[in-house]
Write an enzyme that holds these catalytic residues in place. Structure first.
Site, PDB file in Angstrom:
ATOM      1  N   HIS A 462       0.834  -1.212   0.000  1.00 13.10           N
ATOM      2  CA  HIS A 462       0.000   0.000   0.000  1.00 13.10           C
ATOM      3  C   HIS A 462       0.863   1.253   0.000  1.00 13.10           C
ATOM      4  O   HIS A 462       0.661   2.177  -0.789  1.00 13.10           O
ATOM      5  CB  HIS A 462      -0.927  -0.025   1.217  1.00 13.10           C
ATOM      6  CG  HIS A 462      -1.756   1.214   1.370  1.00 13.10           C
ATOM      7  ND1 HIS A 462      -1.373   2.258   2.173  1.00 13.10           N
ATOM      8  CD2 HIS A 462      -2.927   1.590   0.804  1.00 13.10           C
ATOM      9  CE1 HIS A 462      -2.285   3.209   2.110  1.00 13.10           C
ATOM     10  NE2 HIS A 462      -3.236   2.822   1.284  1.00 13.10           N
ATOM     11  N   CYS A 839      -1.831  -2.055 -16.284  1.00 10.55           N
ATOM     12  CA  CYS A 839      -1.908  -0.947 -15.328  1.00 10.55           C
ATOM     13  C   CYS A 839      -1.291  -1.318 -13.986  1.00 10.55           C
ATOM     14  O   CYS A 839      -1.449  -0.596 -13.011  1.00 10.55           O
ATOM     15  CB  CYS A 839      -3.354  -0.493 -15.137  1.00 10.55           C
ATOM     16  SG  CYS A 839      -4.445  -1.771 -14.466  1.00 10.55           S
TER      17      CYS A 839
END
Length: 888
Positions: A462, A839
């Site tokens: 993250h 992506c």
């Protein structure tokens, strides 16, 4: 041919302006040997010698650390040839030939491999050298250097043992500088050195020159696998090389008086790239003195005053080398009694900014063409151009090293919670957010922090993904960190760091440093813009960006993005008003309650999309519908749960109950992505409605918004079929309700991130207008690695060569890559013009981009700060692809 034994040629001679090798033999002769041969062939003044091949080094290891049979005969044949050319004899009492033995791998490894100088000196030949040079002090100094280097490199005697006796004898003679010790002192020093040698090695210093030479060659070969060499190759990803060459070369001396000297120089400034001769030299010194820092060298420009004729000769050498090699060179030279000798040339290491300037300038100087220039600049080196970096001349007190998750340079006071980061930042203090790991709850603190530092997680955690998206410096997986958020301390080894201490982190190499290390800001030069224009003209891949806000989108446009390949809608829900409505929706117990909460979120989503569409204008924007599991939006800490209960005016028990309901053993494989919209279709309805309304509003303002709707985590054809039908219904309903009569074609596609989706891509393609490969999750699911937990084993896998690269950083072509290639092929077998892109984080990795070009993707999408890197890497991939096709 000399050096040919049993049909294996192990030695290559160079001398008399003729050489048996050339620069094309770099894998066989190593960089140093190949370039010594090349410089000899083009007429530069190179002391004669010969190179023992890298394959001989490999034979040495294959034979259990024994020099191959016949090598000694080859060495003696070449030494005889060297004696004839120089008119000297190896170990002779009257006119001794001295040689150096230097390592030289195919890839430059400065300082990692070993060198021994002055080989051939003995108790008898040192007298001959003194007579030959008429300089007894010089001869004695050369002998003491040999005993020291031979003892250290060949016999493993610690240098400190020699240094201790040198210091003691200098004190006895009342001198502080090495060069000030007289002949008597040097004779005592040699006797003391030989005593140290015997005590530490258990044998006398060898008086047979050929014994010295044999042991020196073995030592150079052994240096290939020393811990420092292995570590260097690991850090610099040097693989596939079999060993080092050994270069035996007649000695020339820069320490024969004030008309002698030695130096190291670059044909251009390696920091700025300016076309000016750059380097340092020492008068009356050997090359080791420059490298070891025993004396302070002078800038090479000052040579114009000391020996202007030598300086002019070096400038001619500079021109000759650059014209011949067509690149900036790093050279070593020695001046012996006013005669210049070249000892080495190699492609010079340089900063990213220098690489760009040198490449563009050499095109303008007609040395290379535009294609050469594009291939000349390592794409990742643009990191140094795009982000602030630490001054390369600044001192660094490195405490630990983690994973370089997001490039940049940052300094600040450590803070241990997101709230504390906001508070300190609002008070004007630069902070670095230090966490074991980050979560979406930390987003506000992450945003205001100068940088993010975590003790766990990897390059796609993250913290890493968010930081890269913002162009924020980040280091993750720094396992040496002991973080005590209660006491607000950070312990690294024996050092305890408090909020009163400033730390600096380097996101380009993972270093964590004490203090505020000086930085240098990025500058976009005209050369940078020129190189990027050449790249855009050459590449085939479209370069998009991953962006979730208008600010990110605008930044990406400045860097040359041609659309958004991933807009993550979940990041839009963390504003103060939005997170309340989001949590209200999650806590809702009926569909009606959920729809009421979603109605509050709709205008926020619509406004966000309008902002992004307005920024991107006519460029495509791929919007991924809600992907993460709902538990990520609820607090897990009891204190925060109580605060939320008060804010939402519900019981703590209700919040705890919902958190427990949402808890999953493996949330990455749980209730997320398209599975959420199957269970809660009202979420999809709200998001698609917001997208369509924003598009219509923009179109009515003459902004040609081009949204694309991406449904995440599809694994079944039936999932996409059902959800596509639902999306199309909503698009039609909103268009009718808004009374929009214009053309409104919104492509609907899916993220290929589940292996089953890749395998059944032909079925899924029937319902998709595009594929976008989510390589983060595809890698995780294919390899069975949790990307946030790889820190516990990945370093060992890389160290033991079980994996060549971290698969979350560089594409696993043999495994995950095959799924991507198969999915593209299967998808386009159903829809020939199916648009395919990527992506995931691999979209900004040059090596991975090379693979994406080979499987003919249409676009790649990466974080804004990686866009220029991707533009250059895509051009390089296109050029390499052309070369591969041409060579077939």
């Amino acid at each position: 041919m000399t050096g040919k034994q049993n049909n294996v040629k192990r030695t290559y001679y160079f001398g008399n302006q003729l050489a048996e090798g050339s620069r094309d033999d770099v894998n066989l002769l190593g960089g140093k040997g190949a370039n010594l041969a090349e410089m000899t062939s083009i007429g530069l003044p190179v002391p004669p010698g010969f190179t023992i091949t890298t394959t001989t080094c490999a034979e040495y290891y294959q034979g259990g650390g024994i020099l191959p049979k016949g090598l000694q005969g080859s060495i003696r044949l070449n030494m005889n040839r060297l004696e004839k050319e120089t008119g000297k004899r190896f170990g002779d009492d009257d006119n001794p030939l001295l040689v150096s033995v230097r390592s030289g791998a195919a890839v430059s490894m400065p300082g990692m491999l070993d060198t021994i100088l002055n080989l051939g000196l003995t108790d008898r030949s040192v007298t001959g050298l003194a007579r030959q040079t008429d300089n007894r002090r010089f001869a004695l100094d050369a002998y003491r250097r040999l005993i020291n280097m031979f003892g250290n490199v060949v016999m493993g005697v610690e240098h400190e043992h020699f240094e201790d006796v040198f210091t003691r004898i200098k004190q006895q003679y009342g001198v502080t500088e090495d060069a000030d010790l007289n002949q008597d002192g040097l004779e005592k020093l040699i006797a003391a050195y030989k005593k140290v040698y015997r005590q530490q090695s258990g044998e006398a210093f060898p008086q047979a020159p050929h014994e010295q030479l044999e042991k020196a060659v073995e030592a150079v070969f052994r240096s290939w696998n020393t811990p420092r060499a292995l570590t260097y190759r690991k850090i610099n990803n040097i693989r596939g090389h079999i060993g080092t060459a050994a270069n035996i070369q007649s000695m020339v001396f820069g320490n024969m008086g004030d008309d002698s000297g030695t130096g190291v120089a670059f044909t251009r400034d390696p920091t700025s790239g300016r076309n000016e001769f750059y380097g340092e030299f020492l008068i009356n010194a050997q090359g080791e003195d420059v490298v070891a820092g025993i004396r302070t060298p002078q800038p090479v420009a000052r040579m114009k005053k000391w020996r202007p004729e030598i300086y002019q000769q070096l400038l001619k050498v500079k021109h000759t080398l650059e014209t011949h090699y067509k690149d900036m060179q790093d050279i070593e030279f020695t001046i012996e009694k006013s005669v210049l000798y070249m000892l080495q040339t190699r492609t010079g290491k340089r900063t990213g900014a220098a690489a760009v300037k040198i490449a563009v300038d050499m095109v303008r100087e007609n040395l290379i063409n535009q294609k050469d220039a594009l291939l000349r600049v390592p794409a990742n080196d643009l990191n140094q151009v795009l982000l602030p970096s630490f001054d390369h001349k600044a001192k660094r007190n490195v405490l630990a090293t983690g994973l370089p998750a997001s490039p940049g340079a940052a300094s600040g006071y450590p803070v241990f919670t997101a709230d504390e980061a906001v508070e300190q930042s609002e008070n004007g203090h630069p902070v670095i957010l230090v966490r074991r790991e980050t979560s979406p709850e930390d987003i506000h603190g992450m945003h205001v922090a100068e940088a993010i530092l975590t003790s766990t997680g990897g390059s796609t955690s993250h913290a890493a993904v968010v930081a890269r998206g913002w162009g924020k410096c980040c280091v993750t997986g720094a396992s040496e960190l002991i973080i005590d958020s209660k006491r607000k301390t950070l312990t690294i080894k024996d050092r305890v760091i408090t909020p009163a201490d400033i730390i600096s982190i380097d996101g380009s190499n993972g270093e964590i440093m004490l203090g505020d290390v000086p930085k240098q800001p990025p500058v976009f030069t005209s050369e940078f813009k020129t190189l990027m224009a050449w790249a855009d003209k050459t590449r085939k891949l479209v370069i998009r960006t991953n962006a979730d806000t208008p600010m990110d989108a605008a930044m990406a446009l400045e860097f040359g993005a041609e659309g958004i390949g991933l807009c993550r809608t979940e990041h839009m829900f963390f504003g103060d008003n939005r997170i309340a409505a989001m949590r209200e929706m999650i806590l809702a117990e009926t569909e009606t309650e959920r729809r009421t909460a979603l109605k509050k979120l709709l205008p926020f989503q619509r406004r966000d999309f309008e902002g992004i569409f307005s920024t991107m204008r006519r460029l495509p924007v791929t919007i991924r519908l809600l992907d993460p599991p709902l538990h990520e939006f609820l607090p897990e800490e009891e204190k925060l749960q109580r605060q939320l209960a008060r804010t939402m005016k519900v019981s703590v028990a209700r919040i705890v109950r919902r958190v427990n309901q949402l808890h999953e053993v493996n949330p990455m494989l749980g209730h997320r992505g398209c599975r959420l919209t199957v269970t809660y279709p009202e979420i999809l309805e709200m998001q698609v409605t917001a997208i369509v309304e924003a598009t219509i509003n923009c179109r009515r303002k003459r902004i040609n918004a081009q949204p694309e709707i991406m449904i995440p985590l599809v694994g079944l054809e039936s999932e996409l079929s059902m959800l596509r039908e639902k999306v199309e219904q909503i698009i039609s309903q909103v268009k009718n309700r808004k009374k929009f009569t214009g053309k409104l074609e919104i492509p609907i596609g899916t993220m290929i991130e589940v292996p089953r989706a890749a395998i059944t891509a032909d079925d899924i393609a029937a319902h998709a207008d595009f594929f976008s490969f989510g390589t983060n999750d595809l890698t995780q699911m294919t390899l069975g690695y949790s990307r946030d937990d790889i820190g516990s084993f990945m370093p060992e896998y890389l160290a033991k060569n079980l994996l060549e690269e971290n698969p979350f950083q560089t594409m696993d072509v043999a495994g995950v890559g095959q799924l991507v290639e198969q999915a593209v092929h299967r998808g386009r077998s159903v829809k020939r013009e199916l648009k395919c892109g990527i992506c995931g984080e691999h979209g900004g990795d040059p090596e991975s981009i090379n693979f994406f070009q080979s499987v003919q993707l249409d676009y790649i999408s990466c974080s804004p700060f990686r866009v220029p890197i991707a533009r250059l890497a895509a051009a390089q991939a296109a050029l390499r692809n052309q070369l591969e096709l041409f060579s077939r």
